[in-house]
Design a protein around this motif. Structure first.
Motif, PDB file in Angstrom:
ATOM      1  N   TYR A 106      13.832  73.278  35.747  1.00 34.50           N
ATOM      2  CA  TYR A 106      14.551  73.188  37.274  1.00 34.50           C
ATOM      3  C   TYR A 106      15.432  71.909  37.236  1.00 34.50           C
ATOM      4  CZ  TYR A 106      14.950  73.615  42.263  1.00 34.50           C
ATOM      5  OH  TYR A 106      15.518  73.653  43.575  1.00 34.50           O
ATOM      6  N   ILE A 107      16.514  72.090  37.064  1.00 32.67           N
ATOM      7  CA  ILE A 107      17.819  70.862  36.790  1.00 32.67           C
ATOM      8  C   ILE A 107      18.334  70.802  37.920  1.00 32.67           C
ATOM      9  CG2 ILE A 107      19.306  70.245  35.032  1.00 32.67           C
ATOM     10  CD1 ILE A 107      18.409  72.313  33.090  1.00 32.67           C
ATOM     11  N   VAL A 108      18.553  69.166  38.341  1.00 36.44           N
ATOM     12  CA  VAL A 108      19.431  69.218  39.541  1.00 36.44           C
ATOM     13  C   VAL A 108      20.564  68.586  39.037  1.00 36.44           C
ATOM     14  CG1 VAL A 108      19.079  67.530  41.542  1.00 36.44           C
ATOM     15  CG2 VAL A 108      17.096  68.641  40.770  1.00 36.44           C
ATOM     16  N   LYS A 109      21.545  68.962  39.841  1.00 38.48           N
ATOM     17  CA  LYS A 109      23.030  68.585  39.592  1.00 38.48           C
ATOM     18  C   LYS A 109      23.154  67.161  40.435  1.00 38.48           C
ATOM     19  CE  LYS A 109      24.755  73.408  40.014  1.00 38.48           C
ATOM     20  NZ  LYS A 109      25.683  74.179  40.786  1.00 38.48           N
ATOM     21  N   PRO A 110      23.889  66.420  39.652  1.00 41.27           N
ATOM     22  CA  PRO A 110      24.833  66.405  38.613  1.00 41.27           C
ATOM     23  C   PRO A 110      23.851  66.348  37.384  1.00 41.27           C
ATOM     24  CG  PRO A 110      25.321  64.459  39.703  1.00 41.27           C
ATOM     25  CD  PRO A 110      24.227  65.097  40.712  1.00 41.27           C
ATOM     26  N   PHE A 111      24.277  67.027  36.210  1.00 37.15           N
ATOM     27  CA  PHE A 111      23.608  66.547  34.947  1.00 37.15           C
ATOM     28  C   PHE A 111      24.457  66.832  33.901  1.00 37.15           C
ATOM     29  CE2 PHE A 111      23.013  71.237  35.883  1.00 37.15           C
ATOM     30  CZ  PHE A 111      23.221  71.863  34.672  1.00 37.15           C
TER      31      PHE A 111
END
Length: 236
Positions: A106-111
């Protein structure tokens, strides 16, 4: 070297374009859908042609169909397909919801785009490890059950339980370490790739599922030592 196929569902054109290009530079073959419904249509078409995607990357907030709904529909069709959520939301409830669905990350923006590439490679490495370890014995007995990790199946009598990729990994790891205490952090790192709070919550949900799957055999139990670890017990 054969490229891993990726289904990317992202409605932000600029961001989606960047991700697609970056993933292709790193040897992924990317199909990009601009909304959830289009992504589901593409996925089902490829699945029906026996050319399933190797991994899926879904934005959570999309028109026509959100990422959570999209993931649920894909799990019902192909539970073994690993997937990752992208989101601008930082709410704890959203992350837990995604992990409970079985998301591999689960990747939270911004990245940074290279973070996504690294996460995808790590997920695929863990998945391939389970498949590789199981090839010499495509199915084996666990008590009264037959576990087939290659086809993601748990069979009891004439009933087949289709497993998600994460469930199959978890059963395989437990069976490899049966009748011995496995520390929570070791289990989390082996199957989830991290031992953070959210992965721990996700694991608890999956442990509950496995207890239900194995409930027909009283000789099988998953015992917890609070704050320490778990034991997958099989009475001979």
């Amino acid at each position: 070297m054969q490229k891993t196929t990726v289904l990317l569902a992202e409605d932000d054109f600029d961001f989606g374009s960047i991700l697609k290009q970056y993933l292709e530079i790193h040897n992924f073959a990317v199909t990009w859908a601009k909304d959830g419904k289009e992504a589901l249509d593409i996925f089902m078409l490829e699945a029906n042609n026996n050319t399933p995607f190797g991994i899926c990357v879904f934005d959570v907030m999309m028109p026509k169909m959100d990422g959570f709904t999209l993931a649920e529909k894909i799990i019902n069709n192909s539970p073994e397909t690993p997937f990752v959520f992208l989101t601008a939301k930082k709410m704890k409830e959203d992350k837990i919801k995604g992990l409970k669905l079985g998301a591999d990350d689960y990747i939270v923006k911004p990245f940074e785009a290279d973070i996504l590439v690294l996460r995808l490679k790590n997920i695929l490495k863990r998945t391939q490890k389970i498949i590789h370890q199981s090839k010499n014995n495509s199915s084996y007995n666990i008590g009264a059950y037959v576990f087939n990790p290659v086809n993601y199946q748990l069979i009891f009598n004439n009933t087949t339980q289709r497993l998600t990729e994460k469930e199959a990994q978890l059963i395989a790891y437990f069976f490899e370490n049966k009748n011995q205490m496995v520390k929570r952090d070791h289990l989390l790192n082996a199957v989830w790739g991290t031992d953070d709070f959210f992965s721990g919550r996700s694991m608890d949900v999956f442990i509950s599922r496995l207890r239900k799957y194995f409930k027909e055999d009283n000789n099988i139990s998953i015992e917890s030592a609070r704050g320490v670890g778990l034991t997958f017990k099989i009475k001979e």
